[in-house]
Structures are given as C-alpha cells and as structure tokens.
Design a protein around this motif. Structure first.
Motif, mmCIF file in Angstrom:
data_model
loop_
_atom_site.group_PDB
_atom_site.id
_atom_site.type_symbol
_atom_site.label_atom_id
_atom_site.label_comp_id
_atom_site.label_asym_id
_atom_site.label_seq_id
_atom_site.Cartn_x
_atom_site.Cartn_y
_atom_site.Cartn_z
ATOM 1 N N ALA A 1 0.831 -1.204 0.000
ATOM 2 C CA ALA A 1 0.000 0.000 0.000
ATOM 3 C C ALA A 1 0.865 1.253 0.000
ATOM 4 N N ALA A 2 1.977 1.216 0.736
ATOM 5 C CA ALA A 2 2.879 2.366 0.759
ATOM 6 C C ALA A 2 3.462 2.627 -0.625
ATOM 7 N N LEU A 3 3.867 1.559 -1.323
ATOM 8 C CA LEU A 3 4.429 1.719 -2.662
ATOM 9 C C LEU A 3 3.380 2.223 -3.639
ATOM 10 N N ASN A 4 2.166 1.701 -3.547
ATOM 11 C CA ASN A 4 1.104 2.180 -4.431
ATOM 12 C C ASN A 4 0.793 3.653 -4.176
ATOM 13 N N ASN A 5 0.839 4.053 -2.922
ATOM 14 C CA ASN A 5 0.640 5.467 -2.591
ATOM 15 C C ASN A 5 1.764 6.313 -3.178
ATOM 16 N N GLY A 6 2.970 5.789 -3.110
ATOM 17 C CA GLY A 6 4.097 6.516 -3.695
ATOM 18 C C GLY A 6 3.982 6.616 -5.202
ATOM 19 N N ILE A 7 3.533 5.557 -5.851
ATOM 20 C CA ILE A 7 3.352 5.586 -7.307
ATOM 21 C C ILE A 7 2.339 6.657 -7.687
ATOM 22 N N ALA A 8 1.275 6.763 -6.881
ATOM 23 C CA ALA A 8 0.246 7.761 -7.162
ATOM 24 C C ALA A 8 0.800 9.180 -7.065
ATOM 25 N N HIS A 9 1.816 9.384 -6.235
ATOM 26 C CA HIS A 9 2.415 10.707 -6.077
ATOM 27 C C HIS A 9 3.605 10.935 -7.012
ATOM 28 N N ALA A 10 4.032 9.901 -7.740
ATOM 29 C CA ALA A 10 5.219 10.009 -8.588
ATOM 30 C C ALA A 10 4.954 10.930 -9.769
ATOM 31 N N SER A 11 5.985 11.677 -10.151
ATOM 32 C CA SER A 11 5.858 12.632 -11.254
ATOM 33 C C SER A 11 6.379 12.092 -12.568
ATOM 34 N N HIS A 12 7.065 10.936 -12.539
ATOM 35 C CA HIS A 12 7.770 10.490 -13.734
ATOM 36 C C HIS A 12 7.339 9.084 -14.144
ATOM 37 N N ASP A 13 7.716 8.727 -15.378
ATOM 38 C CA ASP A 13 7.252 7.469 -15.973
ATOM 39 C C ASP A 13 8.072 6.268 -15.521
ATOM 40 N N GLY B 1 -1.944 -3.737 -12.286
ATOM 41 C CA GLY B 1 -2.693 -3.397 -11.083
ATOM 42 C C GLY B 1 -1.862 -2.921 -9.922
ATOM 43 N N GLY B 2 -0.596 -2.584 -10.151
ATOM 44 C CA GLY B 2 0.243 -2.078 -9.076
ATOM 45 C C GLY B 2 0.719 -3.184 -8.141
ATOM 46 N N MET B 3 1.260 -2.759 -7.003
ATOM 47 C CA MET B 3 1.786 -3.706 -6.028
ATOM 48 C C MET B 3 0.629 -4.404 -5.313
ATOM 49 N N SER B 4 0.710 -5.719 -5.239
ATOM 50 C CA SER B 4 -0.383 -6.506 -4.663
ATOM 51 C C SER B 4 -0.103 -6.849 -3.212
#
Length: 735
Positions: free
Chosen positions: A426-438, A526-529
């Motif tokens: 969940a922490a990694l998925n939250n970080g992905i949502a805040h990421a600015s780059h590809d 689907g991101g990190m499971s």
C-alpha cells in the motif's frame, strides 16, 4: 528477494519469563533429527564398521575339562552341575546354517530343504534378522529351528560380559520381533569342534550356560565358505558310516551357490543311506529350543523390527533424494556458470546497448516504517545521484519519528508522504500515485545507493519491451560472520542466479532493495499486490505474465543492512520463502497459458519451484550423509564426494565474486556457511510448508536495524547540497 520486513507494527514484548519456543519452530528440527536417527539406525544394522572382526589366536587348553575336549558338539553348561557333552545319535544329521538370513541365498536353501522334506537349524545374527524378518518367520513356519549367533558376529572371547549380554539380548530382540519366539541354543562366532575349545573360549561357554543357553558347535565342517566346489562340500559334509553328525554350512556371508547345489545332491543321497535330517532338539529328544514371547517383550521386538524396516525405507528415499539434490546442484551450478558467462559477455560488449540512453528524470520511492536508524543515510545517498531524480519517502505510520528525520534534512527534491500503517504494498502504491515520472525506482529504507546506481538501473528502459529491472543488492554489514555468510549468499546465490534467469528470460524477483519499473507496466498489472508476503516476487511474475521483459542491471549496486542475528535471519527468510510459495501458487495458471505468460509458467515457475522451494528442502541430505559416512563408512569416499560438491560451489562462488569484483577473502567461510545455511534454509522452508499446508497466516515482521550501512563504499558522505536532480520539488511533507 525482498530485504527486510517493514510492515507490521513493532510489538513490545512484556517483561517476565521468556516465552517457550513454539512447536511450529521445533517441528522442522525434530523431523531432521528423526531422519538422521533413521539413517543412524540403518547404519547400525547394516554397517560392518561397528562389528568387531578381531579373531583371537589359539590358547592353552588346560582349563577345559577332558570330557568336553573329547566330547560331542553340543555343550550344556546350564545349572550348577558339571557341563554335559552331547553327541548326535546314529543315522541322524543336523544341518546347521550360519550367518543368515540372506535375502538371496536363504530362500534358496529353504527351497531345497522343503523340496527334500528336510529340516535344519539356522543360527541367525541379529543384524540380518532385523533386516529380513520375513525369512526368519518362514524358517519357523516351515519347521526349522532357530539359534542365536550374536548380533554383530564378534569373537566373544575378546569381549566383556556386558558386551556378551548385549549381543545376546539384541539377538533375542530381533528374533522376537521377527518370529515372536526366543531360542535357547547358541553358536559362538568363529567356533569349530569341541576339541578346539581352549582357556579363552571355555569361560565364555560357561558364562553362556549360566544365562540359560546350550552351546552348539559342530563335528563336521563342510567348509563351504571356502567355495571348494560342490563335490568337495559333499565329501566334507558326509559322516563316516552311520555315525550321527552336526554339519556346519552357511546361508549367508558371500556366494552360496555351491552350498545350494551341494544340498540338491547331498540331501537325497544321505536319505537313501538311511539318514534323517532333524532339528537339533528332535535329534537329542529334548524339548524345543523355541519359547513363545508375549507381552512387553513381544512388542519391544516388533517395534525394533518395524523401526529397522522404517529406517531402511526412509534411507532408500533419502538416497533417491540425495541423488536428486546432487544432480540438481551440479546441473544448476553448471547452468549458472554457462549462462552467467554468456550474460557477462553480452553486457560488456562494446557495441551492446539497450537502446537510446535514458536521461529523463525518474522517481525514487522509499517506503519506510520505523527506520530512524537508517533513513537519513538512505536519503542522503540519493542526493548524490548522477541521474536526475525526485525522492518520495512514504512513511507507513512510523512511531519513531522517521518522517520527522527526513523533513529535518531539508533536502531538495525530497518530500514525505504520510499514511496510516497499511503495509509495504500500500505504501508503494501510494508513492506511485504521487510520482511525477514514468520510471519508478523502488528501494528499502535501510538501503543506500551509489551515485551511479539510479543511472545504471534505468538504462535498460531504453528498450521499450523492458518493464522492470533488477539491481545488484549487496550486503553492507559484512564484518560479522553472519554478515559475511549473507554476503556470499547475495553475490553467489542471488546475483549469479539473476544473470542466469536474465538469459533465460524468466527473472523471478525484482529485489525490494533496488529495482525499477515502467509506470505503465505497473498500472497494467494493477500495481503492487497485497496478496502475498513477497510483493516483489509477486509483481515480477505479474510483469512476465503481462508480456514485459524483466532484466538485470549488475552495475546498479545498492548496499543494504542484512540481519545481524540468527533469529532476525530466520524471520526474514521465513517470510521470503513463504511469500515465494504464495506467489508461485498465485501465478500457477501461467503454466497452462499461452504466449509470454505460458513461457514464464513453463520455464520460470518450474525453475523457481525447483531451486527456491524444493531443492533447499533436500539440501541438508548432503550433510546428513556426510555424518553417516563418517560414522559408518566408506569414510574416504564420503568425504571425497562432499568435498567435490563443495569444490563445485567454490568455483561458482569464486566466479560470482570475480564478476562482482569482490574480494575473495570472504570465501574462507564458505564451507561452514554451506553447512549451517543448508540446515537453516531446510528448517525455514519446512516451517513455511507447514504454515501453507495448515492454512496458517504469517504477519510482516519488522527487523531491528542499526544504521551501520552509512554510505556506499567509495561514495563518500552525501552532502545536502548535492545536486543532479533536474526537477525542483517542494520539500514540505505531503499529506
């Protein structure tokens, strides 16, 4: 494989008496001990090493009564009166067979006796009776008489009374378990005629008599053990005239084909001459030597025979397992060497390139839970990056001020995302949502990067088919013995493996300490499971199934703090192994699918299952059989085989160290590391299997960190003013 358990809240242990070790931790160890016990029991009843083969030279005969020296082959020294010497009556032949039962020759001897309607006496050893109880049972069922011949066949004149008692009691135990009887007749090993009795053997005979046994020698020796030929055996076994005789033969101890052939002629010929083949007690007109065993003694005998049978079956399975693991070890190391060499040649070619150089900025995600000892070192190492980055630290509900430490650094392009404790995925998925780059780089909160790590890690994304990249995780705290062992494991077991899997196109795991992902690829799967405890293995397998390439960047080095105690190492590897099993099960359908998913399912999943789940479970057999060989032999061959396996491992380790440009001095501890790690991985994997099969659930376990890994070797201290980011970000925390 992921590096540290980050997700469960640290629970304070209440003070007071130490808790007992749960049974689930003891069970794997008990199974290993039980297997070793079975192997030792097998060696006990099979090995000649424990037997005493000394044979004493002849001694004077002054203490032996004259009537014994000139008497018959049967000596009854029971009771308090003078010993009696007994002869076999005329026209009576008592055939005796020593050293059995033998699985090849005893049935043939029994067949000949049955064919010619003759009976005999079989003097059995405890070791052979324990191994082949069905033959003893057949002897009794077909009317033959059983006598004792000790358990291990030693010369009793060289043994102590306690050893004699043990030889007889163990012999009786095996007989009780095999046929449910005791016997009162006994033949000493290496005995011959009564006239050969001397001052050393006579006291043994008296002692045997005091225990209630009749000693049975012989007066006619066929000398079949010399294999002189069928005619010679018959001639030596034939008595003179009509004189009764007690004939010595053998149904074990070597090739007894001449004995069997001699019986086929000897039995009918002697019957034609009027001789009768009887049991000993029948010939002497005495009560049967057999006494039924009941109660506890019977069950002890049956338990003994059952244990020996079980040990034999278990050993047979272990031998097969050892053959399998030996073949797997050689095959795996051979494959690793060949493919690692090919991988090194490929990536070091002057014309090799992934595609156009990747220069655009990337996002580095640092999930952190209670990482106050390490987080400053981790973030500072990123500020020296040679590649433009933004850093997002996701504080997963830490209660030790981890987020405050990061904010207090006031570093450019580093900001904090706070969330309630929800777990690493969940922490990694939250970080992905805040990421600015590809392109998203992921690392652990106890890891430090070299300045070139991010740049090297993202270059494979020049190939549009690449969806994820595994970096080169290295142990930073290698000064302790446990750290040095994990250093060997990381360089040899993980990174050499990754080179092999890269060439095969089935990389199973992007390490949590250093990995990079294409954001579009993450979104497609689907991101990190949160389905497994090994989210890094889970996401990697999902990438393969979605058709993405997953590759290895060996120059993208990250330095992580490995567990510093056996308990912490246990906790980490338990979670890894259990999470890997979960991931394999989750993606099992790939085996039946088509396309990239099917290729991974039919190549990657079997390899991961074989080398990461099954093979380590059998690996301790190498050391178990080493112990077995040292105790029971052949010692030299056993040590040679073990050293051969170690040499193969050493060659692979040395090559892996050379590829990673590591010093070879740490390989001094490789032999001890291999022995201890095999046992640890066995227990961890077995515990994981038990957890999986019983439906148990395993929580994330936070490992205690010390912050000993302050900076990557040669990187120096990362100054807060270090630049290289190409993107300006607000340093304030993000809600």
């Amino acid at each position: 494989m992921a590096t540290s358990g980050k997700r469960a809240r640290a629970r304070k242990r209440p003070r007071g008496p130490r808790r007992r070790l749960p049974m689930r931790y003891l069970l794997p160890s008990l199974i290993l001990v039980a297997l070793l016990a079975m192997l030792m029991l097998r060696g006990y009843v099979h090995s000649e090493i424990l037997a005493d083969h000394r044979v004493r030279d002849p001694a004077p005969t002054g203490q032996v009564p004259d009537h014994i020296l000139r008497g018959g082959p049967v000596i009854d020294a029971r009771g308090t009166g003078p010993a009696k010497s007994l002869d076999i009556p005329d026209r009576q032949l008592v055939l005796t067979f020593d050293d059995g039962p033998d699985p090849e020759w005893t049935p043939k001897v029994l067949d000949k006796l049955k064919q010619h309607n003759a009976h005999g006496v079989f003097f059995i050893t405890g070791t052979m009776a324990s191994r082949y109880p069905e033959l003893v049972k057949r002897m009794v069922a077909e009317g033959h008489e059983i006598g004792l011949h000790t358990f291990n066949h030693p010369d009793l004149s060289l043994q102590t009374p306690s050893r004699i008692d043990w030889e007889l009691s163990q012999n009786q135990l095996a007989l009780a378990g095999a046929a449910g009887i005791r016997s009162s007749i006994f033949r000493p090993p290496y005995s011959s005629f009564a006239g050969a009795m001397d001052n050393k053997t006579w006291p043994v005979t008296e002692y045997i008599g005091s225990l209630g046994y009749i000693t049975v020698l012989n007066d006619t020796d066929s000398e079949d053990w010399k294999r002189p030929g069928v005619d010679a055996i018959i001639e030596r076994a034939t008595p003179k005239g009509t004189k009764g005789s007690l004939v010595l033969m053998h149904d074990s101890g070597g090739d007894r084909s001449q004995t069997v052939a001699a019986l086929d002629r000897f039995l009918p010929d002697m019957k034609k001459r009027g001789f009768r083949f009887s049991n000993l007690t029948e010939a002497l007109g005495a009560p049967s030597a057999h006494t039924p065993v009941t109660g506890v003694d019977l069950w002890k005998g049956k338990a003994w025979v059952a244990a020996v049978a079980l040990s034999g079956n278990v050993t047979a399975i272990l031998v097969v397992g050892l053959s399998i693991i030996g073949s797997l070890v050689i095959a795996r190391f051979g494959l690793m060497l060949v493919l690692s060499f090919a991988h090194a040649r490929k990536v070091r070619r002057r014309d090799f390139r992934w595609g156009e150089p990747v220069t655009e900025p990337v996002t580095v995600l640092v999930p952190a839970y209670n990482e106050r000892e390490c987080i400053a070192n981790t973030v500072n190492s990123l500020t020296a990056s040679e590649h433009p980055i933004e850093v997002i630290v996701i504080d997963d509900g830490s209660n030790d001020g981890t987020a405050d430490i990061v904010e207090a650094l006031w570093l450019d392009n580093v900001h904090v995302v706070r969330q309630p404790n929800s777990g690493k995925p969940a922490a990694l998925n939250n970080g992905i949502a805040h990421a600015s780059h590809d392109i998203v780089v992921m690392m652990d909160g106890d890891t430090v990067f070299e300045p070139s790590t991010v740049r090297e890690l993202v270059q494979p994304f020049g190939d549009p088919r690449v969806g994820a990249v595994a970096g080169n995780a290295k142990v930073g705290n290698r000064d302790t013995l446990i750290g040095a062992w994990q250093h060997i494991e990381y360089v040899m077991g993980f990174n050499l493996d990754r080179r092999m899997y890269d060439m095969l196109g089935c990389m199973p795991t992007i390490p949590g300490a250093v990995g990079a992902f294409r954001r579009t690829a993450l979104e497609r799967v689907g991101g990190m499971s949160e389905d497994t405890l090994a989210e890094d293995t889970d996401i990697t397998m999902a990438m393969h199934r979605d058709g993405w390439r997953v590759v290895y960047a060996e120059r993208a080095r990250a330095w992580t703090e490995a567990p510093e105690s056996v308990q912490q190492l246990w906790s980490q590897r338990y979670r890894w192994s259990y999470g890997t099993m979960q991931a394999i099960w989750k993606h099992r359908r790939a085996f039946l699918e088509r396309g990239p998913s099917g290729r991974f399912g039919r190549v990657g999943l079997p390899l991961v299952s074989l080398f990461m789940v099954l093979a380590p479970l059998l690996a301790p057999l190498i050391d178990v059989f080493l112990l077995y060989g040292l105790v029971f032999g052949p010692t030299e061959k056993t040590i040679g085989a073990w050293l051969g396996v170690l040499a193969v491992q050493l060659v692979c380790a040395a090559y892996a160290f050379r590829l990673d440009k590591e010093r070879m001095t740490h390989l001094i501890s490789l032999p001890l590391q291999q022995i201890l790690y095999r046992q640890l991985m066995y227990v961890v994997l077995l515990q994981s299997w038990i957890t999986a099969l019983t439906g148990g659930r395993l929580r994330w376990q936070k490992l205690r960190r010390t912050g000993v890994v302050e900076a990557a070797p040669g990187a120096g201290s990362a100054a807060s003013s270090a630049s290289g980011s190409g993107v300006e970000k607000d340093r304030r925390p993000v809600a």
